[in-house]
Scaffold this motif. Structure first.
Motif, PDB file in Angstrom:
ATOM      1  N   UNK A  89       5.221  13.210   1.232  1.00  0.00           N
ATOM      2  CA  UNK A  89       3.885  12.336   1.045  1.00  0.00           C
ATOM      3  C   UNK A  89       2.483  12.759   1.628  1.00  0.00           C
ATOM      4  N   UNK A  90       2.681  13.660   2.440  1.00  0.00           N
ATOM      5  CA  UNK A  90       1.308  14.117   2.831  1.00  0.00           C
ATOM      6  C   UNK A  90       1.259  13.791   4.400  1.00  0.00           C
ATOM      7  N   UNK A  91       0.646  14.358   5.387  1.00  0.00           N
ATOM      8  CA  UNK A  91       0.422  14.189   6.763  1.00  0.00           C
ATOM      9  C   UNK A  91      -0.620  12.931   6.804  1.00  0.00           C
ATOM     10  N   UNK A  92      -1.443  12.586   5.774  1.00  0.00           N
ATOM     11  CA  UNK A  92      -2.120  11.360   6.022  1.00  0.00           C
ATOM     12  C   UNK A  92      -1.343   9.993   6.072  1.00  0.00           C
ATOM     13  N   UNK A  93       0.018  10.218   5.749  1.00  0.00           N
ATOM     14  CA  UNK A  93       0.775   8.968   5.712  1.00  0.00           C
ATOM     15  C   UNK A  93       1.372   8.674   7.014  1.00  0.00           C
ATOM     16  N   UNK A 102       3.437   2.550   7.905  1.00  0.00           N
ATOM     17  CA  UNK A 102       4.151   1.560   6.871  1.00  0.00           C
ATOM     18  C   UNK A 102       3.303   0.934   6.004  1.00  0.00           C
ATOM     19  N   UNK A 103       2.070   0.572   6.696  1.00  0.00           N
ATOM     20  CA  UNK A 103       0.850  -0.141   5.912  1.00  0.00           C
ATOM     21  C   UNK A 103       0.600   0.663   4.788  1.00  0.00           C
ATOM     22  N   UNK A 104       0.502   2.213   4.924  1.00  0.00           N
ATOM     23  CA  UNK A 104      -0.052   3.033   4.024  1.00  0.00           C
ATOM     24  C   UNK A 104       1.004   3.246   2.873  1.00  0.00           C
ATOM     25  N   UNK A 105       2.243   3.331   3.638  1.00  0.00           N
ATOM     26  CA  UNK A 105       3.430   3.752   2.724  1.00  0.00           C
ATOM     27  C   UNK A 105       3.890   2.868   1.600  1.00  0.00           C
ATOM     28  N   UNK A 106       3.760   1.599   2.006  1.00  0.00           N
ATOM     29  CA  UNK A 106       4.357   0.459   1.415  1.00  0.00           C
ATOM     30  C   UNK A 106       3.631   0.382  -0.216  1.00  0.00           C
ATOM     31  N   UNK A 113       8.355   3.768  -8.688  1.00  0.00           N
ATOM     32  CA  UNK A 113       9.814   3.656  -8.312  1.00  0.00           C
ATOM     33  C   UNK A 113      10.153   5.422  -7.848  1.00  0.00           C
ATOM     34  N   UNK A 114       9.782   6.206  -8.460  1.00  0.00           N
ATOM     35  CA  UNK A 114      10.216   7.735  -8.115  1.00  0.00           C
ATOM     36  C   UNK A 114       9.970   7.790  -6.580  1.00  0.00           C
ATOM     37  N   UNK A 115       8.568   7.472  -6.240  1.00  0.00           N
ATOM     38  CA  UNK A 115       8.141   7.627  -4.729  1.00  0.00           C
ATOM     39  C   UNK A 115       9.271   6.668  -4.030  1.00  0.00           C
ATOM     40  N   UNK A 116       9.695   5.679  -4.428  1.00  0.00           N
ATOM     41  CA  UNK A 116      10.415   4.721  -3.519  1.00  0.00           C
ATOM     42  C   UNK A 116      11.676   5.470  -3.412  1.00  0.00           C
ATOM     43  N   UNK A 196      14.040  -4.782  -5.831  1.00  0.00           N
ATOM     44  CA  UNK A 196      15.422  -5.284  -5.160  1.00  0.00           C
ATOM     45  C   UNK A 196      16.093  -5.629  -6.470  1.00  0.00           C
ATOM     46  N   UNK A 197      17.514  -5.904  -6.499  1.00  0.00           N
ATOM     47  CA  UNK A 197      18.593  -6.559  -7.209  1.00  0.00           C
ATOM     48  C   UNK A 197      17.918  -7.905  -7.428  1.00  0.00           C
ATOM     49  N   UNK A 198      18.026  -8.557  -8.454  1.00  0.00           N
ATOM     50  CA  UNK A 198      18.019 -10.218  -8.523  1.00  0.00           C
ATOM     51  C   UNK A 198      18.841 -10.793  -7.412  1.00  0.00           C
ATOM     52  N   UNK A 199      18.515 -11.505  -6.684  1.00  0.00           N
ATOM     53  CA  UNK A 199      19.192 -12.336  -5.738  1.00  0.00           C
ATOM     54  C   UNK A 199      20.629 -12.803  -6.444  1.00  0.00           C
TER      55      UNK A 199
END
Length: 238
Positions: A89-93, A102-106, A113-116, A196-199
């Motif tokens: 994702x790059x060092x900026x993450x 995590x605030x940047x990555x979220x 979806x591909x990034x996730x 996520x899957x539906x509950x």
């Protein structure tokens, strides 16, 4: 002078305990095999009360693990997972301390979806390695029951690693409201729900279901009922 039988026996005993160079050898201690532990997974949709329920089990003396805590550890400074995330994702993450921000990555992974999937391919193996090590430690400690909070249990196909599954649930509008109360925008909250899957699907696959749309006391009573059943299962002879 004739030696006494006791003296001879003592010398023979010392000789029998001596090694090849005359040094006494340590007696071999019997090893105790790990005790089987009933492995219980706690899962459910985001904002369905998993953390509260896990805390209830912990307060009742049950050894507990939180996969999110393990993920935090995997993404701390200096880990292999953090290096792989920065490479992808790059060092900026990264945060100033070298951990994953995590605030940047979220926003990146919940909108792509591909990034996730790329992130999960890096983090999930590290989390499950840590989880496996913790379970082995519980077994060696003689614990008969443990509960692990794993939000993406079914999504990662990890349910086969557990003996029982508990799912927490509440109506989707309440999930959304709880996420907004945590400070997310409604758009961001819906993105997390969609990831996520539906509950309902998780509930259908679980052995136990705990509803969290009532009072805390009602939730606690459900935890007590489930725990009573789990303790009974863990004490059954194998």
């Amino acid at each position: 002078m004739r030696r006494s039988a006791l003296e001879g026996a003592g010398k023979a005993g010392r000789a029998g305990r001596a090694g090849s160079k005359g040094r006494p050898t340590r007696p071999t201690r019997p090893t105790c095999p790990p005790c089987p532990v009933l492995k219980v997974a706690l899962t459910g949709g985001i904002a369905t009360g998993k953390s509260y329920v896990l805390d209830r089990f912990r307060k009742r003396g049950v050894p507990c693990l939180d996969a999110d805590d393990l993920a935090h550890g995997a993404m701390s400074a200096g880990t292999g997972a953090t290096a792989a995330i920065a490479a992808h994702f790059g060092a900026g993450i990264l945060a100033p301390d070298g951990s994953v921000d995590r605030a940047k990555l979220g926003p990146i992974v919940f909108s792509d979806p591909a990034a996730r999937r790329a992130l999960e391919a890096i983090v999930h193996p590290a989390v499950y390695r840590s989880l496996g090590a913790a379970v082995r430690a519980f077994e060696l400690s003689g614990d008969s029951l443990m509960v692990a909070d794993i939000p993406l249990l079914f999504e990662t196909g990890a349910e086969t690693q557990f003996d029982r599954v508990i799912a927490t649930t509440c109506p989707p509008p309440l999930q959304l409201a709880r996420l907004v109360e945590r400070g997310l925008s409604e758009t961001a909250a819906r993105q997390r729900l969609a990831a996520q899957w539906p509950t309902d699907e998780k509930v259908a696959r679980a052995d136990f279901v705990i509803r969290t749309d009532g009072t805390f006391e009602e939730t606690d009573r459900q935890v007590d009922r489930v725990l009573k059943t789990l303790k009974s299962s863990s004490s059954e002879p194998t």
